[in-house]
Every structure is written in C-alpha cells, then in structure tokens.
Design an enzyme around this catalytic site. Structure first.
Site, PDB file in Angstrom:
ATOM      1  N   GLU A 170      -5.452  12.877 -47.142  1.00 51.68           N
ATOM      2  CA  GLU A 170      -4.231  12.010 -46.874  1.00 51.68           C
ATOM      3  C   GLU A 170      -3.064  11.952 -47.772  1.00 51.68           C
ATOM      4  O   GLU A 170      -1.849  11.947 -47.546  1.00 51.68           O
ATOM      5  CB  GLU A 170      -4.814  10.693 -46.564  1.00 51.68           C
ATOM      6  N   ASP A 179       1.520   5.958 -38.953  1.00 50.17           N
ATOM      7  CA  ASP A 179       2.480   6.828 -39.472  1.00 50.17           C
ATOM      8  C   ASP A 179       3.590   7.422 -38.577  1.00 50.17           C
ATOM      9  O   ASP A 179       3.833   6.675 -37.420  1.00 50.17           O
ATOM     10  CB  ASP A 179       1.814   8.244 -40.316  1.00 50.17           C
ATOM     11  N   TYR A 221      -0.421   2.841 -44.405  1.00 44.70           N
ATOM     12  CA  TYR A 221      -1.292   3.859 -43.556  1.00 44.70           C
ATOM     13  C   TYR A 221      -2.447   4.512 -44.123  1.00 44.70           C
ATOM     14  O   TYR A 221      -3.358   4.830 -43.317  1.00 44.70           O
ATOM     15  CB  TYR A 221      -0.185   4.807 -43.559  1.00 44.70           C
TER      16      TYR A 221
END
Ligand code: SF4
Length: 349
Positions: free
Chosen positions: A37, A138, A120
């Site tokens: 991520e 996002d 996020y």
C-alpha cells in the site's frame, strides 16, 4: 435502496472474476499489505511489482526493515520517488518493534498511529489483513462513489472524503470488508477510469450508476484544480575525475532529503564552482532535463567539467565510481536525464 447500498453484491461477484493476481494479494499478511500500500501511493501497480519483490527479499519482516541500513533502504527505493515514504516505513517498523514487541498492531487506531500511515492506508491494512469493517477511501474510490451516486461535490475537499468514508462504513459488508475495499479500488483502477474515459459497458454497477444513466461520466467527479507549480531553473554540475563522478548528499530535511545528487543550484548567475573552491577549467554544456514534483518543477541544464585527480571535495560530497553508482548511492529519478552523460564517461551503471 441507495446506490451505495446496491454496490456490494455485484461488485464482489465481479471482483471474484476479475481481480488481478498480485503478489501482496496471495498472502495478505499485515506486513505485506502495508508495504504494498505504501509503494502504491502515487505509483502504478506495474511499476511497483519489481520493487516489491526486491524489498521483500531484503526485508521480509518488520524486524529486518527496522534494522536495514539507511543507504540500503534508499537504494531499494531508488526510482520509486517520494522517498519520505521509505523513511516513514522504517520509522514505523521501529515503532512496531518498540511499542508492540515486533507484532503488527491489529486495531485501526494503532495502525493509524504508525508513521506514514494515513486514513486510507490504515483502512486498507485493517480490512485486508485483519478483516475489520473500515473503508479505505483513495482517489479511485472517491471517483467511483461520485459517479455511482451522481454526486458533484469536489472530491479534493476533505469534507467530501469524510462524508464518503462515513457513508461507505454503513454499507461495507462485515464478512468481506477487505475484498470490498479492494474491489472498489480495482473498479476505479481498471474500469471506472479517470479523465472521462470509464469503460461503462463492462462495469458491474452500470445498472444503477447515476453518472452512466444520466450521461454525466465526463463531468464527474468534480475536482477543483490545485495551485500551479513553482518552476525552478537549475544548473547541474557533472564533475569528473579519472573514472569517478562527484556526488553530494542532500540535507536531512525537505525535498529528496538525504539522497545523493549531482551538485546543482538555482541558475542565478553565480559561478558555483568558485563558491565550492573547485577549479574545473572549461565547463561544457551537457544536456538538459526536467522533473516534476508535486509542488515544484525543475528545469535543469547540466555543465560538465574535469577536476584534477585527488581534488578534495566539499564536506558531504564523494567521488563515486560506476560500481558505487550501481550498488551504493541512491540517485533520484529527477537526475535520470543526465545518466547517459555520466554513463558515456564511466560506462553504463
Ligand atoms: S457505470 Fe461507468 S461511470 Fe458508473 S461506475 Fe461503472 S464505469 Fe464508472
């Protein structure tokens, strides 16, 4: 039923069929999800794959990452850009070692408290690795939601993000929160594409998507333009001596902090070699380059010159060989335009 309430079932069925096979999806441990991520912020999946593999080979656990020497960390990140992400990863790994005895924390709040982890990313790790019903919102998810609901609020506004997060937390399926979040991102990344070009004919939610039904996919989402970037004209100095090139380490704060660069300064008319106490003799033009950061654009012109062997360099500078450029010093992509000139002299690196 609202548009959002209708989302989960068709979306999850579609995702089961169409999810791309990605290395961090096969064994979604918290560590693997976290690294992927962070790498995927501001970077495309295709560009991340090799970096991810190399990173996991060299730092397979939180402990390995916490102990990785800084030069190695920067070298592993070289080319991905936004280097503060790498520094924060290591900072967070050390936090996990100190505060949680090396075990990845398992609540949203604790994950959110890690360095470099925003709403996020905390949502993505919580839902994918721990099955917690937290949305991960996002740009992709904001775009899908704006179109599905026909919502013309500005998606770059914090208030919109907050509202979308709250609304999604009401509909996120408790038995598949990770799959739901990933399906939303995947739909945004592969079908509900930005810039007015969504592939609605292959979208699983077109039956109730308002933007599609009302012919407004070109207008949504609404995104208020950001401020213009500042342009900086810079002179880059390529100093050679024997089979080495001079590099300078950037300061510990600000843009590209702590990375190595070819010495460069604002093109303000100053003869910088003199300021540095260097006498390269004749300086030749050695090409131009441009690099765009989020708030600044560099327009660079290079000058190349020769320094006598053994010339002492200012503090914080080094002479780097071809091998060291390859293995040791991380030079940001911003200077990629000058790699051919350096390679022409030192050989490819
Ligand atoms: S129908 Fe089109 S606009 Fe609506 S969510 Fe699907 S791809 Fe996006």
């Amino acid at each position: 039923m609202t548009q959002l309430e209708q989302l989960p079932i068709p979306l999850l069925l579609w995702y089961r069929e169409h999810a791309r096979v990605l290395p961090w999806r096969t064994h979604p441990t918290p560590y693997r999800v976290w690294i992927s991520e962070i790498m995927l912020q501001q970077t495309r999946v295709a560009a991340v794959l090799d970096y991810y593999r190399r990173f996991l080979e060299e730092a397979p656990t939180v402990k390995d990452l916490a102990q990785l020497p800084e030069e190695r960390l920067m070298k592993l990140w070289q080319g991905l850009g936004y280097y503060s992400r790498a520094r924060n990863l290591q900072k967070a790994a050390r936090q996990i070692m100190e505060e949680w005895g090396g075990v990845f924390p398992n609540t949203y709040e604790a994950i959110r408290s890690l360095a470099g982890v925003g709403d996020y990313t905390a949502g993505a790790i919580s839902s994918i690795a721990f099955g917690l019903p937290v949305p991960a919102v996002d740009g992709n998810v904001l775009r899908v939601c704006a179109r599905v609901r026909g919502d013309d609020a500005d998606i770059s506004a914090q208030a919109t993000k907050k509202r979308v997060t709250r609304d999604l937390s009401q509909v996120i399926p408790l038995d598949a929160p990770g799959a739901f979040n990933q399906a939303m991102m995947e739909l945004g990344a592969t079908v509900c594409l930005p810039n007015g070009a969504p592939l609605c004919d292959r979208c699983p939610v077109s039956g109730f998507c308002r933007a599609f039904q009302e012919g407004r996919t070109g207008e949504l989402p609404v995104k208020v333009a950001k401020k213009e970037r500042r342009v900086e004209e810079r002179t880059v100095y390529l100093f050679f001596s024997g089979d080495r090139v001079a590099l300078r380490r950037r300061g510990n704060k600000g843009l590209l902090a702590g990375l190595w660069e070819y010495p460069n300064e604002l093109a303000d008319g100053t003869h910088y070699p003199q300021v540095w106490g260097l006498s390269p003799g004749h300086l030749e033009r050695a090409g131009t380059g441009k690099h765009i950061f989020s708030h600044i654009e560099w327009r660079m012109s290079a000058l190349a010159g020769e320094l006598e062997e053994g010339t002492p360099l200012p503090q914080g500078w080094v002479w780097a060989s071809r091998e060291e450029l390859r293995q040791v010093y991380a030079i940001p992509n911003a200077f990629q335009a000058f790699a051919p000139q350096v390679a022409a002299r030192l050989g490819p690196f």
